[in-house]
Scaffold this motif. Structure first.
Motif, PDB file in Angstrom:
ATOM      1  N   THR A   1       3.128  25.823  -6.838  1.00 11.86           N
ATOM      2  CA  THR A   1       2.366  24.795  -7.573  1.00 11.86           C
ATOM      3  C   THR A   1       3.176  24.198  -8.792  1.00 11.86           C
ATOM      4  N   LEU A   2       3.667  25.123  -9.634  1.00 13.13           N
ATOM      5  CA  LEU A   2       4.164  24.520 -10.835  1.00 13.13           C
ATOM      6  C   LEU A   2       5.403  23.711 -10.571  1.00 13.13           C
ATOM      7  N   TYR A   3       6.191  23.862  -9.628  1.00 17.37           N
ATOM      8  CA  TYR A   3       7.362  22.945  -9.370  1.00 17.37           C
ATOM      9  C   TYR A   3       6.770  21.643  -8.929  1.00 17.37           C
ATOM     10  N   LYS A   4       5.542  21.739  -8.056  1.00 20.04           N
ATOM     11  CA  LYS A   4       5.028  20.578  -7.627  1.00 20.04           C
ATOM     12  C   LYS A   4       4.466  19.381  -8.768  1.00 20.04           C
ATOM     13  N   TYR A   5       3.803  20.227  -9.617  1.00 17.96           N
ATOM     14  CA  TYR A   5       3.511  19.724 -10.856  1.00 17.96           C
ATOM     15  C   TYR A   5       4.415  18.929 -11.796  1.00 17.96           C
ATOM     16  N   ILE A   6       5.388  19.922 -11.833  1.00 19.42           N
ATOM     17  CA  ILE A   6       6.910  19.484 -12.725  1.00 19.42           C
ATOM     18  C   ILE A   6       7.211  18.307 -12.082  1.00 19.42           C
ATOM     19  N   ASN A   7       7.455  18.163 -10.617  1.00 21.44           N
ATOM     20  CA  ASN A   7       8.088  16.875  -9.928  1.00 21.44           C
ATOM     21  C   ASN A   7       7.159  15.795 -10.192  1.00 21.44           C
TER      22      ASN A   7
ATOM     23  N   LYS B   1       0.865  -1.118   0.043  1.00 25.88           N
ATOM     24  CA  LYS B   1       0.079  -0.008  -0.044  1.00 25.88           C
ATOM     25  C   LYS B   1       0.753   1.321   0.058  1.00 25.88           C
ATOM     26  N   THR B   2       0.453   2.392  -0.856  1.00 26.92           N
ATOM     27  CA  THR B   2       1.217   3.560  -0.817  1.00 26.92           C
ATOM     28  C   THR B   2       0.328   4.229   0.555  1.00 26.92           C
ATOM     29  N   LEU B   3       1.512   4.690   1.281  1.00 23.94           N
ATOM     30  CA  LEU B   3       1.338   5.251   2.323  1.00 23.94           C
ATOM     31  C   LEU B   3       1.339   7.051   2.095  1.00 23.94           C
ATOM     32  N   GLY B   4       0.624   7.869   2.956  1.00 24.98           N
ATOM     33  CA  GLY B   4       0.869   9.275   2.996  1.00 24.98           C
ATOM     34  C   GLY B   4      -0.307   9.695   1.983  1.00 24.98           C
ATOM     35  N   ARG B   5      -0.317  10.970   1.686  1.00 26.08           N
ATOM     36  CA  ARG B   5      -1.406  11.576   1.029  1.00 26.08           C
ATOM     37  C   ARG B   5      -1.421  11.236  -0.290  1.00 26.08           C
ATOM     38  N   PRO B   6      -2.528  10.720  -1.110  1.00 22.23           N
ATOM     39  CA  PRO B   6      -2.443  10.500  -2.648  1.00 22.23           C
ATOM     40  C   PRO B   6      -1.720  11.609  -3.402  1.00 22.23           C
ATOM     41  N   GLN B   7      -0.939  11.058  -4.499  1.00 23.70           N
ATOM     42  CA  GLN B   7      -0.478  12.204  -5.191  1.00 23.70           C
ATOM     43  C   GLN B   7      -1.383  12.857  -6.243  1.00 23.70           C
ATOM     44  N   ALA B   8      -1.469  14.296  -6.291  1.00 18.49           N
ATOM     45  CA  ALA B   8      -2.316  14.632  -7.047  1.00 18.49           C
ATOM     46  C   ALA B   8      -2.271  14.302  -8.401  1.00 18.49           C
ATOM     47  N   GLU B   9      -3.053  14.414  -9.329  1.00 17.46           N
ATOM     48  CA  GLU B   9      -3.109  13.960 -10.866  1.00 17.46           C
ATOM     49  C   GLU B   9      -3.201  15.105 -11.627  1.00 17.46           C
ATOM     50  N   LEU B  10      -2.101  15.071 -12.679  1.00 13.36           N
ATOM     51  CA  LEU B  10      -2.070  16.158 -13.620  1.00 13.36           C
ATOM     52  C   LEU B  10      -3.220  16.336 -14.643  1.00 13.36           C
TER      53      LEU B  10
ATOM     54  N   PHE C   1      -2.550  20.484 -18.479  1.00 11.45           N
ATOM     55  CA  PHE C   1      -1.279  21.180 -18.130  1.00 11.45           C
ATOM     56  C   PHE C   1      -0.186  20.245 -18.775  1.00 11.45           C
ATOM     57  N   ILE C   2      -0.493  18.941 -18.983  1.00  9.92           N
ATOM     58  CA  ILE C   2       0.544  18.037 -19.420  1.00  9.92           C
ATOM     59  C   ILE C   2       1.108  18.543 -20.753  1.00  9.92           C
ATOM     60  N   LYS C   3      -0.080  18.789 -21.615  1.00 14.50           N
ATOM     61  CA  LYS C   3       0.221  19.299 -22.972  1.00 14.50           C
ATOM     62  C   LYS C   3       1.040  20.638 -23.005  1.00 14.50           C
ATOM     63  N   GLU C   4       0.433  21.607 -22.241  1.00 14.18           N
ATOM     64  CA  GLU C   4       1.162  22.876 -22.200  1.00 14.18           C
ATOM     65  C   GLU C   4       2.509  22.884 -21.843  1.00 14.18           C
TER      66      GLU C   4
ATOM     67  N   TYR D   1       5.137  15.144 -12.818  1.00 15.03           N
ATOM     68  CA  TYR D   1       5.251  14.903 -14.341  1.00 15.03           C
ATOM     69  C   TYR D   1       6.523  14.333 -14.429  1.00 15.03           C
ATOM     70  N   GLU D   2       7.350  14.621 -13.840  1.00 15.31           N
ATOM     71  CA  GLU D   2       9.005  13.769 -13.874  1.00 15.31           C
ATOM     72  C   GLU D   2       9.074  12.450 -13.227  1.00 15.31           C
ATOM     73  N   ASN D   3       8.495  12.307 -12.029  1.00 16.22           N
ATOM     74  CA  ASN D   3       8.311  11.006 -11.560  1.00 16.22           C
ATOM     75  C   ASN D   3       7.440  10.197 -12.322  1.00 16.22           C
ATOM     76  N   LYS D   4       6.524  10.597 -12.986  1.00 15.95           N
ATOM     77  CA  LYS D   4       5.587   9.600 -13.617  1.00 15.95           C
ATOM     78  C   LYS D   4       6.362   9.277 -15.202  1.00 15.95           C
ATOM     79  N   GLN D   5       6.970  10.231 -15.569  1.00 11.17           N
ATOM     80  CA  GLN D   5       7.759  10.015 -16.661  1.00 11.17           C
ATOM     81  C   GLN D   5       8.738   9.100 -16.615  1.00 11.17           C
ATOM     82  N   SER D   6       9.591   9.069 -15.283  1.00  8.38           N
ATOM     83  CA  SER D   6      10.709   8.174 -14.950  1.00  8.38           C
ATOM     84  C   SER D   6      10.018   6.810 -14.553  1.00  8.38           C
TER      85      SER D   6
END
Length: 217
Positions: free
Chosen positions: A199-205, A156-165, A169-172, A207-212
């Protein structure tokens, strides 16, 4: 002067302090004394003693040095163990003796008349109460850690659920990264999207984690 304090943790009329009053009066009869007053309070047990109007008035306006305060249960003195300890220490410092009928030695009327014996007994009670509170805290932490370990073992993933982009935003953001926006800063890009820099840096993080993660699959 001898005072009694009764508390019940409900405002419902059918709930009464009769049991406490009967117990206090029986104790007075057995020890040949009469209460100068017995006060009662209807308030949740989750409220700290300092925020209980009746108890606060009793302690600050009525009780004086060498007075005795009698309660049926020590835990009625405060919200939790730490609160009870704080009240016991404060009352002791003011020279007010507390008799708790549910605590051995602390419930003996004659011992409360002797300052040296009373101080010894109440110091032992405070020490034991503090030890029990610490044990309970340690048990709580242990149970939490055990629960987390079981959850991790089950994947199980603990902590707050990660926000969905959002797809927008992904396109832009990908357009920004490719240079489609021209030579603008990340802050300017954030303003165009109507979001703050953090917020931008959170979204970028995210995005990058998802890509990785996708690259590893």
């Amino acid at each position: 002067m001898i005072y009694g304090y009764m508390r019940i943790s409900t405002q419902k009329e059918r709930q009464t302090t009769d049991r406490q009053r009967i117990t206090l009066l029986q104790y007075a009869e057995e020890n040949s004394f009469t209460f100068d007053d017995i006060v009662e309070e209807r308030i949740s047990g989750t409220v700290k003693a300092a925020h209980r109007e009746v108890f606060k008035a009793l302690k600050t306006k009525t009780l004086r040095k060498d007075d005795i305060l009698i309660i049926t249960d020590l835990d009625r003195l405060g919200r939790d163990a730490d609160d009870v300890i704080a009240e016991l220490k404060d009352l002791k410092a003011k020279g007010i003796r507390v008799i708790a009928l549910d605590i051995p030695y602390m419930n003996e009327f004659k011992k409360a008349q002797d300052s040296s014996i009373y101080n010894m007994v109440v110091d032992i009670v405070i020490t034991l109460k503090a030890h029990m509170a610490q044990q309970e805290r340690e048990k709580t932490v242990s149970r939490i850690n055990q629960g987390l370990a079981v959850a991790r073992a089950k994947g199980k993933t603990l902590g707050r659920p990660q926000a969905e982009l959002s797809k927008v935003f992904i396109k832009e953001y990908e357009k920004f990264m490719s240079g489609a926006y021209g030579k603008i800063s990340a802050l300017q890009f954030a303003k165009i999207q109507g979001i703050g820099r953090s917020t931008l840096y959170k979204y970028i993080n995210i995005y990058e984690n998802k890509q990785s993660s996708e690259d590893k699959q």
